[in-house]
Scaffold this active site. Structure first.
Site, PDB file in Angstrom:
ATOM      1  N   HIS A  15      86.184  53.289 114.953  1.00  0.00           N
ATOM      2  CA  HIS A  15      85.452  52.627 116.035  1.00  0.00           C
ATOM      3  C   HIS A  15      84.789  53.626 117.006  1.00  0.00           C
ATOM      4  CE1 HIS A  15      87.788  49.681 114.066  1.00  0.00           C
ATOM      5  NE2 HIS A  15      88.832  49.676 114.845  1.00  0.00           N
ATOM      6  N   ASP A  50      86.198  44.831 110.801  1.00  0.00           N
ATOM      7  CA  ASP A  50      87.443  44.807 111.579  1.00  0.00           C
ATOM      8  C   ASP A  50      88.126  43.434 111.510  1.00  0.00           C
ATOM      9  OD1 ASP A  50      89.479  46.009 113.095  1.00  0.00           O
ATOM     10  OD2 ASP A  50      88.706  45.133 114.929  1.00  0.00           O
TER      11      ASP A  50
HETATM   12  O1  LIG Z   1      92.028  47.729 119.005  1.00  0.00           O
HETATM   13  C1  LIG Z   1      92.953  47.146 118.404  1.00  0.00           C
HETATM   14  O2  LIG Z   1      93.747  46.368 118.950  1.00  0.00           O
HETATM   15  C2  LIG Z   1      93.137  47.428 116.969  1.00  0.00           C
HETATM   16  C3  LIG Z   1      94.405  47.285 116.423  1.00  0.00           C
HETATM   17  C4  LIG Z   1      94.612  47.683 115.133  1.00  0.00           C
HETATM   18  C5  LIG Z   1      95.946  47.675 114.538  1.00  0.00           C
HETATM   19  O3  LIG Z   1      96.837  47.067 115.115  1.00  0.00           O
HETATM   20  O4  LIG Z   1      96.106  48.316 113.500  1.00  0.00           O
HETATM   21  O5  LIG Z   1      93.588  48.138 114.365  1.00  0.00           O
HETATM   22  C6  LIG Z   1      92.318  48.228 114.850  1.00  0.00           C
HETATM   23  O6  LIG Z   1      91.441  48.665 114.094  1.00  0.00           O
HETATM   24  C7  LIG Z   1      92.085  47.871 116.182  1.00  0.00           C
END
Ligand SMILES: O=C(O)c1cc(C(=O)O)oc(=O)c1
Length: 317
Positions: free
Chosen positions: A194, A270
């Site tokens: 990200h 995502d």
């Molecule tokens: O920003 C987040 O909350 C998030 C969480 C997770 C995860 O819990 O793995 O993965 C992601 O890509 C983004």
């Protein structure tokens, strides 16, 4: 149906109680107006449980709704993608069973990024590789995980490097100065989730994003996902209600990265979008964000096909 209405449907969580305020993924995605190129890869998505079959980890910081492999593959087909890269979500800790099950059921159309502990054995790594895992994820986002010491992470890198795997890192922009040297020392390929989570209220030419760009320039082994505008955007508009020019405040950041590092960028939905607080995007309209940041067919093809295939299917598609 809007994302907010989707909550009323109440996706299950396999007997677990969802985190209060949890937003369920949107189950009526549009077919995108932007047609992704043949062979496109959704290079960042997750599976959650289903909790009844693959329980969430005791050390998790949130409890999501279920989001199964079959539901992910249905989304893949609806959006026009050919393949997925499934990234282990923190709600499953280092228990990769749901991920491995999804990879095995993908018929070779998904690769994975796992979470492992430093005591992982070579045999366990070989099993993960056989299932389609090609990387490990190190998470530095404080609301998601307890901090791991970098010595343990270095031990993990030593174990996974011989397999040709890479390291996916997830961190907030404000933490990059402290982590810069550690990240720069990772000898394998590195993929930043990200876009390193820039604060998009700041100037894309300013020092914070400048440090991220410098990190990419100085380290040719570092790639990044230009994903998650829905997490980063402050102004919107959101990818809802037919909106095809969503998240305009994130566009200058992502476009800059796509243009300068066109051979080292990846894109992913995502899905199922853990921990969003104020809206749940329509994934079809999220795909319509792509041509705003990759403005030519050549850039779109690199972002969606050539780059992910090179990293995840190097043996040939
Ligand atoms: O920003 C987040 O909350 C998030 C969480 C997770 C995860 O819990 O793995 O993965 C992601 O890509 C983004």
């Amino acid at each position: 149906m809007t994302g907010t209405e989707a909550i009323a449907h109440g996706h299950t969580s396999g007997g677990f109680e969802k985190t209060p305020g949890w937003l369920d993924w949107y189950d009526g995605p549009s077919v995108p107006t932007f047609r992704v190129p043949v062979g496109a890869v959704d290079a960042h998505c997750h599976v959650f449980g289903p909790g009844a079959e693959f329980p969430f980890a005791p050390e998790r910081k949130y409890t999501p709704c279920d989001a199964s492999a079959d539901q992910l593959f249905a989304l893949r087909d609806r959006l026009g993608f050919d393949r997925n890269v499934i990234v282990q979500a923190t709600c499953h800790g280092a228990d990769n069973r749901a991920l491995v099950d999804a990879l095995r059921r993908s018929g070779g159309r998904a690769r994975g990024v796992a979470t492992v502990r430093k005591d992982v054995t070579d045999a366990e790594l070989a099993d993960l590789h056989d299932a389609g895992v090609r990387g490990v994820r190190f998470n530095f986002v404080k609301r998601l995980v307890d901090r791991l010491d970098t010595a343990s992470l270095e031990e993990i890198v030593t174990k996974i490097a011989p397999l040709g795997w890479h390291v996916v890192i997830y961190f907030e922009a404000e933490d990059l100065p402290e982590l810069y040297d550690f990240f720069s020392g990772i000898p394998t390929d590195v993929v930043v989730d990200h876009m390193g989570r820039p604060d998009v209220t700041k100037d894309p030419d300013g020092p914070e994003f400048g440090l991220f760009l410098r990190f990419l320039r100085e380290n040719p082994n570092v790639w990044t996902k230009v994903s998650c505008p829905e997490r980063l955007s402050v102004t919107g508009p959101r990818a809802l209600d037919g909106e095809q020019h969503a998240y305009t405040d994130v566009v200058p950041f992502a476009r800059r990265v796509v243009e300068e590092f066109s051979d080292r960028v990846l894109w992913g939905t995502d899905w199922p979008h853990p921990n969003l607080k104020d809206h749940m995007p329509d994934d079809g309209l999220l795909v319509d964000y792509i041509p705003q940041i990759a403005t030519t067919e050549a850039l779109q093809h690199k972002l969606l096909v050539e780059n992910p295939l090179r990293l995840y299917w190097p043996e040939g598609a």
